[in-house]
Write an enzyme that holds these catalytic residues in place. Structure first.
Site, PDB file in Angstrom:
ATOM      1  N   CYS A  82       0.877  -1.182   0.000  1.00  0.00           N
ATOM      2  CA  CYS A  82       0.000   0.000   0.000  1.00  0.00           C
ATOM      3  C   CYS A  82       0.909   1.225   0.000  1.00  0.00           C
ATOM      4  O   CYS A  82       2.099   1.101  -0.289  1.00  0.00           O
ATOM      5  CB  CYS A  82      -0.984  -0.028   1.170  1.00  0.00           C
ATOM      6  N   GLY A 114       2.613   0.901   3.643  1.00  0.00           N
ATOM      7  CA  GLY A 114       2.823  -0.458   4.156  1.00  0.00           C
ATOM      8  C   GLY A 114       2.194  -0.658   5.523  1.00  0.00           C
ATOM      9  O   GLY A 114       2.048  -1.782   5.993  1.00  0.00           O
ATOM     10  N   HIS A 170      14.393 -14.355  11.880  1.00  0.00           N
ATOM     11  CA  HIS A 170      14.114 -14.301  13.323  1.00  0.00           C
ATOM     12  C   HIS A 170      12.637 -14.409  13.664  1.00  0.00           C
ATOM     13  O   HIS A 170      12.289 -14.899  14.733  1.00  0.00           O
ATOM     14  CB  HIS A 170      14.641 -12.986  13.916  1.00  0.00           C
ATOM     15  N   ASN A 171      11.777 -13.871  12.789  1.00  0.00           N
ATOM     16  CA  ASN A 171      10.347 -13.771  13.140  1.00  0.00           C
ATOM     17  C   ASN A 171       9.456 -14.729  12.366  1.00  0.00           C
ATOM     18  O   ASN A 171       8.243 -14.749  12.588  1.00  0.00           O
ATOM     19  CB  ASN A 171       9.852 -12.335  12.907  1.00  0.00           C
ATOM     20  N   ARG A 219       5.110   4.345  -1.376  1.00  0.00           N
ATOM     21  CA  ARG A 219       5.457   5.771  -1.370  1.00  0.00           C
ATOM     22  C   ARG A 219       6.755   6.061  -0.621  1.00  0.00           C
ATOM     23  O   ARG A 219       7.213   7.190  -0.558  1.00  0.00           O
ATOM     24  CB  ARG A 219       4.305   6.579  -0.760  1.00  0.00           C
ATOM     25  N   ARG A 241      16.630 -20.433  19.065  1.00  0.00           N
ATOM     26  CA  ARG A 241      16.160 -19.549  20.145  1.00  0.00           C
ATOM     27  C   ARG A 241      14.940 -18.728  19.732  1.00  0.00           C
ATOM     28  O   ARG A 241      14.204 -18.228  20.591  1.00  0.00           O
ATOM     29  CB  ARG A 241      17.292 -18.627  20.605  1.00  0.00           C
ATOM     30  N   ARG A 285       9.976 -17.792  20.862  1.00  0.00           N
ATOM     31  CA  ARG A 285       9.435 -16.426  20.765  1.00  0.00           C
ATOM     32  C   ARG A 285       8.276 -16.362  19.767  1.00  0.00           C
ATOM     33  O   ARG A 285       7.251 -15.719  20.042  1.00  0.00           O
ATOM     34  CB  ARG A 285      10.555 -15.456  20.358  1.00  0.00           C
TER      35      ARG A 285
HETATM   36  C1  RB5 Z   1      -3.966   5.383   0.592  1.00  0.00           C
HETATM   37  O1  RB5 Z   1      -3.961   6.747   0.365  1.00  0.00           O
HETATM   38  C2  RB5 Z   1      -3.116   5.058   1.807  1.00  0.00           C
HETATM   39  O2  RB5 Z   1      -3.746   5.499   2.959  1.00  0.00           O
HETATM   40  C3  RB5 Z   1      -2.846   3.570   1.875  1.00  0.00           C
HETATM   41  O3  RB5 Z   1      -2.239   3.163   0.688  1.00  0.00           O
HETATM   42  C4  RB5 Z   1      -1.929   3.095   2.980  1.00  0.00           C
HETATM   43  O4  RB5 Z   1      -0.760   3.846   3.014  1.00  0.00           O
HETATM   44  C5  RB5 Z   1      -2.542   2.943   4.296  1.00  0.00           C
HETATM   45  O5  RB5 Z   1      -1.892   2.535   5.265  1.00  0.00           O
END
Ligand code: RB5
Length: 149
Positions: free
Chosen positions: A65, A68, A98-99, A109, A132, A136
């Site tokens: 997104c 993220g 690790h996770n 973006r 280890r 967790r």
């Molecule tokens: C969309 O504008 C934006 O809010 C979405 O892509 C994301 O970053 C949300 O967490």
């Protein structure tokens, strides 16, 4: 490896190029949308990918997104999902090592194409170290039962 991809409008272009990269590396890729840059809601695609991974239809998921953040918050609502927001390829590697992360989240973006591609390659190539870290990740799984009803 079976990889489920999803994005909202902000992650659409990056998701397309990452899905093509994963496919070119020999992975079995399934794209759960979105299918254009028209505004949409990221939880819908986080849900589709998370269900595929938690249900065993995909080995790992990739969600993109704008930041993220929304994708990682939504994906982590699903039992069995360990979604990691990676800002660098090393974050992606460590999230597996690790996770035992099973969903990689990226912010289109904030992450350039090359960084995202390297993060995805690391996520695919790195295995959980166990040892280890196992107790967790087991504690993380146990937290799923602790939500107040
Ligand atoms: C969309 O504008 C934006 O809010 C979405 O892509 C994301 O970053 C949300 O967490």
């Amino acid at each position: 490896m079976k990889i489920a991809f999803g994005s909202d409008h902000a992650g659409y272009e990056l998701k397309k190029s990452l899905a093509a990269l994963a496919s070119s590396l020999g992975n079995d890729v399934r794209d759960f949308g979105t299918d254009s840059a028209i505004s949409c809601d990221y939880p819908d695609f986080a849900a589709a990918v998370s269900k595929a991974v938690a249900g065993g239809k995909a080995d790992i998921g990739v969600l993109v997104c704008g930041s993220g953040l929304g994708m990682s918050i939504a994906a982590n609502k699903f039992d069995g999902i360990r979604a990691a927001l990676a800002c660098t390829p090393e974050h992606a590697r460590l999230s597996r090592l690790h996770n035992d992360a099973n969903v990689l989240c990226l912010g289109a973006r904030f992450t350039d194409d090359n960084t995202a591609a390297e993060a995805l390659k690391n996520f695919i190539a790195t295995k959980f170290e166990g040892g280890r870290h196992e107790k967790r990740t087991a504690k993380i799984s146990a937290l799923e039962k602790e939500s107040p009803k």
